[in-house]
Enzyme design. Structure first.
Site, PDB file in Angstrom:
ATOM      1  N   ASN A   1      -3.346  54.056   6.828  1.00  0.00           N
ATOM      2  CA  ASN A   1      -3.727  54.414   8.207  1.00  0.00           C
ATOM      3  C   ASN A   1      -2.815  53.649   9.158  1.00  0.00           C
ATOM      4  OD1 ASN A   1      -5.025  51.777   8.980  1.00  0.00           O
ATOM      5  ND2 ASN A   1      -6.207  52.291   7.165  1.00  0.00           N
TER       6      ASN A   1
ATOM      7  N   ASP B   1     -11.287  53.491   2.772  1.00  0.00           N
ATOM      8  CA  ASP B   1     -12.575  53.702   2.107  1.00  0.00           C
ATOM      9  C   ASP B   1     -12.403  54.253   0.698  1.00  0.00           C
ATOM     10  OD1 ASP B   1     -14.108  52.765   4.193  1.00  0.00           O
ATOM     11  OD2 ASP B   1     -14.118  54.698   5.233  1.00  0.00           O
TER      12      ASP B   1
ATOM     13  N   LYS C   1       7.213  58.633 -10.400  1.00  0.00           N
ATOM     14  CA  LYS C   1       7.175  59.396  -9.148  1.00  0.00           C
ATOM     15  C   LYS C   1       6.758  60.843  -9.461  1.00  0.00           C
ATOM     16  CE  LYS C   1      10.162  60.878  -5.441  1.00  0.00           C
ATOM     17  NZ  LYS C   1      11.519  61.259  -5.133  1.00  0.00           N
TER      18      LYS C   1
ATOM     19  N   PHE D   1     -15.701  44.790  12.613  1.00  0.00           N
ATOM     20  CA  PHE D   1     -15.163  45.677  13.644  1.00  0.00           C
ATOM     21  C   PHE D   1     -15.622  47.091  13.330  1.00  0.00           C
ATOM     22  CE2 PHE D   1     -11.941  44.141  16.725  1.00  0.00           C
ATOM     23  CZ  PHE D   1     -12.128  42.786  16.508  1.00  0.00           C
TER      24      PHE D   1
ATOM     25  N   LYS E   1     -23.941  49.584  11.583  1.00  0.00           N
ATOM     26  CA  LYS E   1     -23.103  48.797  10.660  1.00  0.00           C
ATOM     27  C   LYS E   1     -23.480  47.311  10.718  1.00  0.00           C
ATOM     28  CE  LYS E   1     -19.235  51.993  10.783  1.00  0.00           C
ATOM     29  NZ  LYS E   1     -17.985  52.368  11.415  1.00  0.00           N
TER      30      LYS E   1
ATOM     31  N   LYS F   1     -24.680  45.913   7.204  1.00  0.00           N
ATOM     32  CA  LYS F   1     -23.760  44.990   6.505  1.00  0.00           C
ATOM     33  C   LYS F   1     -24.165  43.521   6.697  1.00  0.00           C
ATOM     34  CE  LYS F   1     -19.933  48.323   6.825  1.00  0.00           C
ATOM     35  NZ  LYS F   1     -18.504  48.536   6.606  1.00  0.00           N
TER      36      LYS F   1
HETATM   37  N1  CTP Z   1     -14.749  47.401   5.899  1.00  0.00           N
HETATM   38  C1  CTP Z   1     -14.645  46.716   4.716  1.00  0.00           C
HETATM   39  N2  CTP Z   1     -14.435  47.376   3.536  1.00  0.00           N
HETATM   40  C2  CTP Z   1     -14.344  48.725   3.533  1.00  0.00           C
HETATM   41  C3  CTP Z   1     -14.450  49.441   4.746  1.00  0.00           C
HETATM   42  C4  CTP Z   1     -14.653  48.739   5.911  1.00  0.00           C
HETATM   43  O1  CTP Z   1     -14.731  45.488   4.721  1.00  0.00           O
HETATM   44  N3  CTP Z   1     -14.124  49.355   2.386  1.00  0.00           N
HETATM   45  C5  CTP Z   1     -15.001  46.659   7.139  1.00  0.00           C
HETATM   46  C6  CTP Z   1     -13.917  46.782   8.190  1.00  0.00           C
HETATM   47  O2  CTP Z   1     -12.970  45.762   8.092  1.00  0.00           O
HETATM   48  C7  CTP Z   1     -14.712  46.665   9.493  1.00  0.00           C
HETATM   49  C8  CTP Z   1     -16.081  47.227   9.134  1.00  0.00           C
HETATM   50  O3  CTP Z   1     -16.164  47.191   7.711  1.00  0.00           O
HETATM   51  O4  CTP Z   1     -14.889  45.329   9.885  1.00  0.00           O
HETATM   52  C9  CTP Z   1     -16.327  48.627   9.611  1.00  0.00           C
HETATM   53  O5  CTP Z   1     -15.298  49.480   9.191  1.00  0.00           O
HETATM   54  P1  CTP Z   1     -15.307  51.011   9.556  1.00  0.00           P
HETATM   55  O6  CTP Z   1     -14.135  51.645   8.906  1.00  0.00           O
HETATM   56  O7  CTP Z   1     -15.528  51.174  11.028  1.00  0.00           O
HETATM   57  O8  CTP Z   1     -16.664  51.456   8.879  1.00  0.00           O
HETATM   58  P2  CTP Z   1     -17.043  51.993   7.489  1.00  0.00           P
HETATM   59  O9  CTP Z   1     -18.055  51.042   6.919  1.00  0.00           O
HETATM   60  O10 CTP Z   1     -15.850  52.278   6.649  1.00  0.00           O
HETATM   61  O11 CTP Z   1     -17.813  53.343   7.896  1.00  0.00           O
HETATM   62  P3  CTP Z   1     -17.231  54.751   8.418  1.00  0.00           P
HETATM   63  O12 CTP Z   1     -15.817  54.861   7.878  1.00  0.00           O
HETATM   64  O13 CTP Z   1     -18.172  55.701   7.845  1.00  0.00           O
HETATM   65  O14 CTP Z   1     -17.294  54.678   9.916  1.00  0.00           O
END
Ligand code: CTP
Length: 401
Positions: free
Chosen positions: A208, A277, A287, A322, A336, A340
């Site tokens: 990303n 995720d 490759k 975040f 969240k 969490k």
């Molecule tokens: N985070 C994490 N590990 C993951 C995904 C996210 O530690 N596999 C942490 C990020 O660093 C951030 C927080 O969780 O501090 C929220 O991340 P975000 O991407 O907004 O949320 P998700 O839990 O992934 O939910 P969604 O993608 O459904 O919004």
């Protein structure tokens, strides 16, 4: 950053004197008022006029000058600054300081100064390594002077080694640290930053556009406030902030392993990383070749690092997440925070101007468990970092979030 601060820049005679002009500009640009004092030898390299023009203040050169003594004495000059920076500091200046010699304006001011002094040595590598200079360095450290060690590289005297004046950005950062109240002294903090890369063949990955700027700003500000900072960073094109230990990782699994290993000893953990995720279920050893039929990749979920930190959080540790959202910002972020087991969550609305990936600014909402959320205005990521650490510090000292 340095608004209202007064810096005395002491310059002694070496080839690096020309770099002091740029350092002066950095201080002035950041809002500091700078007074320059030059030794006689420093004036042989660059004239005082340069420093007078850049600082907009008279440059001190002589100990017994009728004019400057009547306007501002050396003792007043010593009382004036919030910080003294010696750049470049020659072996001779360091030797005089170690011995307490005061035979010109600069060394006299140094004996009378009460402000912190940052010494930035620059000299030939042999002079730097000479036992006398090592001894003087130890003495200066014992006397409470802060040292910005010289960098290594090609020296003006055509030799290689340590002795080049430290990078100006490192000197500037150390100066800022000396001027910032050490509100995180004795605290260990961990920050995660940047994206992760999930490879499905040796040259391709899912990722990303996270630039890591918010996490790096948090690390920089925490170091400025004297915390022991470790930054677990995904692949970004940013330099490690000075005074910060960086652990570089690529994938979410590597990031998890690095963080889990260090998590127990942290007073606070801030997860700004945009962790992927999902990761590809299979990694091709070679490759993947182009084919007319196209191809599909199967992904499986990555562990949620923050959620597992929330489950194993030791008492007293502050955990900050975040939430980058595009809709229902408050509701999603609050969910969240609870799910969490966090103490704070910093939510940003990706749809807002000035608050997206890769920018130098951010506009966030800080949401705690018990208090009303705080909506911050659009500000630089360094300023957002200050706001976040203010709240973390309050939580660490037992206050409400
Ligand atoms: N985070 C994490 N590990 C993951 C995904 C996210 O530690 N596999 C942490 C990020 O660093 C951030 C927080 O969780 O501090 C929220 O991340 P975000 O991407 O907004 O949320 P998700 O839990 O992934 O939910 P969604 O993608 O459904 O919004």
């Amino acid at each position: 950053m340095l608004q209202g601060k007064s810096i005395l820049l002491g310059i002694s005679g070496g080839i690096a004197v020309y770099k002091a002009a740029e350092l002066l500009r950095l201080f002035v640009k950041a809002g500091a008022s700078v007074h320059v004092v030059m030794t006689e030898n420093a004036q042989r390299f660059v004239t005082p006029l340069t420093f007078q023009a850049l600082s907009n203040n008279p440059v001190g050169c002589e100990l017994f000058s009728m004019q400057s003594e009547s306007q501002i004495s050396h003792i007043q000059k010593a009382r004036l600054p919030d910080l003294v920076v010696l750049a470049p500091a020659t072996a001779n200046l360091m030797a005089k300081m170690a011995a307490g010699i005061a035979d010109d304006l600069l060394t006299t001011i140094l004996l009378a100064a009460t402000a912190p002094v940052l010494v930035c040595p620059a000299m030939n590598v042999k002079m730097w390594e000479h036992p006398a200079t090592r001894r003087n360095l130890r003495t200066l450290t014992e006397l409470g002077y802060k040292i910005e060690p010289p960098a290594s590289g090609f020296l003006a005297c055509q030799e290689e080694g340590a002795g080049r004046l430290a990078e100006l950005c490192d000197i500037f950062e150390s100066a800022l640290r000396l001027l910032t109240p050490p509100t995180l002294a004795g605290r260990s903090v961990l920050i995660s930053a940047g994206p992760t890369r999930e490879y499905f063949d040796p040259v391709r990955f899912l990722s990303n556009p996270s630039s890591g700027k918010m996490g790096y700003a948090l690390a920089r500000i925490a170091a400025r406030r004297s915390a022991k900072v470790v930054l677990v960073s995904g692949p970004v094109s940013l330099d490690c902030p000075s005074g910060v230990e960086r652990v570089c990782v690529a994938s979410a699994l590597q990031m998890r392993d690095a963080i889990v290993e260090l998590s127990a000893q942290q007073d606070a953990i801030v997860m700004t990383a945009a962790v992927s995720d999902y990761r590809p279920s299979e990694l091709s050893a070679q490759k993947i070749k182009k084919s007319a039929e196209g191809f599909s990749v199967r992904f499986e979920p990555n562990p949620d690092i923050l959620a597992s930190l929330g489950q194993t959080k030791p008492p007293g540790q502050v955990l900050v997440g975040f939430a980058a959202e595009t809709q229902n910002v408050f509701e999603n972020a609050k969910d969240k925070l609870i799910r969490k087991n966090l103490d704070l969550i910093v939510a940003n609305d990706l749809a807002k101007e000035g608050a997206g990936f890769g920018l130098d600014t951010n506009q966030v909402k800080i949401i705690g468990r018990n208090r009303e959320p705080i909506d911050l205005a659009l500000m630089t990521k360094d300023e957002v970092a200050c706001e976040i650490w203010d709240r973390v510090e309050r939580l660490l000292s037992g206050g409400e979030n």
